[in-house]
Design a protein around this motif. Structure first.
Motif, PDB file in Angstrom:
ATOM      1  N   VAL A  87       0.846  -1.200   0.000  1.00 28.77           N
ATOM      2  CA  VAL A  87       0.000   0.000   0.000  1.00 28.77           C
ATOM      3  C   VAL A  87       0.878   1.245   0.000  1.00 28.77           C
ATOM      4  O   VAL A  87       0.626   2.204  -0.730  1.00 28.77           O
ATOM      5  N   ILE A  88       1.929   1.218   0.789  1.00 29.11           N
ATOM      6  CA  ILE A  88       2.852   2.352   0.870  1.00 29.11           C
ATOM      7  C   ILE A  88       3.521   2.573  -0.475  1.00 29.11           C
ATOM      8  O   ILE A  88       3.618   3.707  -0.967  1.00 29.11           O
ATOM      9  N   LEU A  89       3.970   1.499  -1.124  1.00 34.01           N
ATOM     10  CA  LEU A  89       4.611   1.622  -2.438  1.00 34.01           C
ATOM     11  C   LEU A  89       3.648   2.148  -3.492  1.00 34.01           C
ATOM     12  O   LEU A  89       4.018   2.970  -4.329  1.00 34.01           O
ATOM     13  N   ALA A  90       2.408   1.688  -3.451  1.00 32.52           N
ATOM     14  CA  ALA A  90       1.414   2.168  -4.414  1.00 32.52           C
ATOM     15  C   ALA A  90       1.175   3.666  -4.250  1.00 32.52           C
ATOM     16  O   ALA A  90       1.085   4.402  -5.240  1.00 32.52           O
ATOM     17  N   GLU A  91       1.094   4.122  -3.008  1.00 31.13           N
ATOM     18  CA  GLU A  91       0.899   5.556  -2.756  1.00 31.13           C
ATOM     19  C   GLU A  91       2.086   6.368  -3.258  1.00 31.13           C
ATOM     20  O   GLU A  91       1.915   7.414  -3.879  1.00 31.13           O
ATOM     21  N   ARG A  92       3.299   5.895  -3.002  1.00 31.74           N
ATOM     22  CA  ARG A  92       4.498   6.621  -3.438  1.00 31.74           C
ATOM     23  C   ARG A  92       4.606   6.655  -4.954  1.00 31.74           C
ATOM     24  O   ARG A  92       4.956   7.679  -5.536  1.00 31.74           O
ATOM     25  N   ALA A  93       4.307   5.541  -5.608  1.00 26.37           N
ATOM     26  CA  ALA A  93       4.368   5.498  -7.072  1.00 26.37           C
ATOM     27  C   ALA A  93       3.312   6.418  -7.671  1.00 26.37           C
ATOM     28  O   ALA A  93       3.579   7.127  -8.646  1.00 26.37           O
ATOM     29  N   GLU A  94       2.127   6.448  -7.067  1.00 28.50           N
ATOM     30  CA  GLU A  94       1.061   7.317  -7.571  1.00 28.50           C
ATOM     31  C   GLU A  94       1.445   8.787  -7.431  1.00 28.50           C
ATOM     32  O   GLU A  94       1.218   9.585  -8.337  1.00 28.50           O
ATOM     33  N   LYS A  95       2.041   9.160  -6.306  1.00 27.04           N
ATOM     34  CA  LYS A  95       2.486  10.550  -6.122  1.00 27.04           C
ATOM     35  C   LYS A  95       3.529  10.918  -7.164  1.00 27.04           C
ATOM     36  O   LYS A  95       3.518  12.020  -7.703  1.00 27.04           O
ATOM     37  N   ARG A  96       4.410   9.995  -7.447  1.00 24.43           N
ATOM     38  CA  ARG A  96       5.471  10.267  -8.409  1.00 24.43           C
ATOM     39  C   ARG A  96       4.900  10.416  -9.820  1.00 24.43           C
ATOM     40  O   ARG A  96       5.351  11.236 -10.593  1.00 24.43           O
TER      41      ARG A  96
END
Length: 104
Positions: A87-96
Protein backbone atom coordinates in the motif's frame (compact mmCIF):
# COMPACT_ATOMS: atom_id res chain seq x y z
CA UNK A 1 -51.69 -15.43 28.43
CA UNK A 2 -48.83 -12.94 28.51
CA UNK A 3 -47.74 -10.78 25.65
CA UNK A 4 -44.68 -11.95 23.66
CA UNK A 5 -42.03 -9.25 23.52
CA UNK A 6 -39.45 -9.39 20.72
CA UNK A 7 -35.94 -8.25 21.52
CA UNK A 8 -34.91 -4.88 20.13
CA UNK A 9 -32.72 -4.86 17.00
CA UNK A 10 -29.32 -3.32 17.57
CA UNK A 11 -27.47 -1.04 15.16
CA UNK A 12 -26.09 -4.04 13.25
CA UNK A 13 -29.55 -5.48 12.56
CA UNK A 14 -29.12 -8.38 14.98
CA UNK A 15 -31.61 -8.98 17.71
CA UNK A 16 -30.21 -8.87 21.19
CA UNK A 17 -31.88 -9.45 24.49
CA UNK A 18 -31.55 -6.79 27.09
CA UNK A 19 -29.39 -7.18 30.15
CA UNK A 20 -25.77 -7.10 31.25
CA UNK A 21 -24.97 -10.68 30.16
CA UNK A 22 -26.02 -10.01 26.57
CA UNK A 23 -23.93 -6.83 26.55
CA UNK A 24 -20.91 -8.76 27.77
CA UNK A 25 -21.51 -11.39 25.12
CA UNK A 26 -21.78 -8.70 22.42
CA UNK A 27 -18.56 -7.02 23.65
CA UNK A 28 -16.77 -10.38 23.65
CA UNK A 29 -17.89 -11.07 20.07
CA UNK A 30 -16.71 -7.59 19.08
CA UNK A 31 -13.31 -8.24 20.66
CA UNK A 32 -12.99 -11.55 18.84
CA UNK A 33 -13.99 -9.93 15.54
CA UNK A 34 -11.50 -7.09 16.06
CA UNK A 35 -8.69 -9.50 16.92
CA UNK A 36 -9.51 -11.71 13.92
CA UNK A 37 -9.52 -8.72 11.58
CA UNK A 38 -6.16 -7.55 12.95
CA UNK A 39 -4.66 -11.03 12.49
CA UNK A 40 -6.02 -11.26 8.93
CA UNK A 41 -4.57 -7.82 8.05
CA UNK A 42 -1.22 -8.78 9.57
CA UNK A 43 -1.08 -12.06 7.65
CA UNK A 44 -1.92 -10.23 4.40
CA UNK A 45 0.74 -7.59 5.16
CA UNK A 46 3.34 -10.30 5.80
CA UNK A 47 2.48 -11.99 2.49
CA UNK A 48 2.80 -8.66 0.67
CA UNK A 49 6.04 -7.97 2.54
CA UNK A 50 7.57 -11.14 1.03
CA UNK A 51 6.53 -9.92 -2.43
CA UNK A 52 8.01 -6.46 -1.83
CA UNK A 53 11.29 -8.08 -0.72
CA UNK A 54 11.55 -9.40 -4.29
CA UNK A 55 11.48 -5.79 -5.52
CA UNK A 56 14.64 -5.12 -3.51
CA UNK A 57 16.47 -7.41 -5.97
CA UNK A 58 15.44 -5.29 -8.98
CA UNK A 59 17.97 -2.90 -10.47
CA UNK A 60 17.38 0.87 -10.52
CA UNK A 61 16.10 0.85 -14.10
CA UNK A 62 13.48 -1.82 -13.43
CA UNK A 63 12.30 0.05 -10.33
CA UNK A 64 12.11 3.28 -12.33
CA UNK A 65 9.96 1.52 -14.94
CA UNK A 66 7.33 0.79 -12.29
CA UNK A 67 7.58 4.27 -10.80
CA UNK A 68 9.72 3.49 -7.76
CA UNK A 69 13.21 4.11 -6.45
CA UNK A 70 15.20 1.88 -4.11
CA UNK A 71 14.50 4.22 -1.19
CA UNK A 72 10.76 3.65 -1.65
CA UNK A 73 11.19 -0.12 -1.37
CA UNK A 74 13.52 0.05 1.62
CA UNK A 75 11.32 2.64 3.32
CA UNK A 76 8.21 0.51 2.87
CA UNK A 77 10.01 -2.51 4.29
CA UNK A 78 11.12 -0.52 7.34
CA UNK A 79 7.50 -0.01 8.44
CA UNK A 80 6.13 -2.16 11.31
CA UNK A 81 5.24 -5.75 10.42
CA UNK A 82 1.48 -5.19 10.61
CA UNK A 83 1.68 -2.38 8.00
CA UNK A 84 1.20 -3.43 4.38
CA UNK A 85 4.27 -2.26 2.41
CA UNK A 86 2.50 -2.72 -0.93
CA UNK A 87 0.00 0.00 0.00
CA UNK A 88 2.85 2.35 0.87
CA UNK A 89 4.61 1.62 -2.44
CA UNK A 90 1.41 2.17 -4.41
CA UNK A 91 0.90 5.56 -2.76
CA UNK A 92 4.50 6.62 -3.44
CA UNK A 93 4.37 5.50 -7.07
CA UNK A 94 1.06 7.32 -7.57
CA UNK A 95 2.49 10.55 -6.12
CA UNK A 96 5.47 10.27 -8.41
CA UNK A 97 3.28 9.72 -11.48
CA UNK A 98 1.08 12.71 -10.67
CA UNK A 99 4.08 14.98 -10.16
CA UNK A 100 4.87 16.90 -13.38
CA UNK A 101 8.05 15.69 -15.05
CA UNK A 102 10.99 18.11 -15.14
CA UNK A 103 12.70 18.76 -18.39
CA UNK A 104 16.44 19.34 -18.40
Amino acid sequence: MGEIVCPKPNTFGHRVSEGPSSLRSWIERLRIHTASAFIARTVRAMRHRREVWQLADYDERALHDIGLVRGDVLGALSEPLHCDPSVILAERAEKRVRRPMRRP
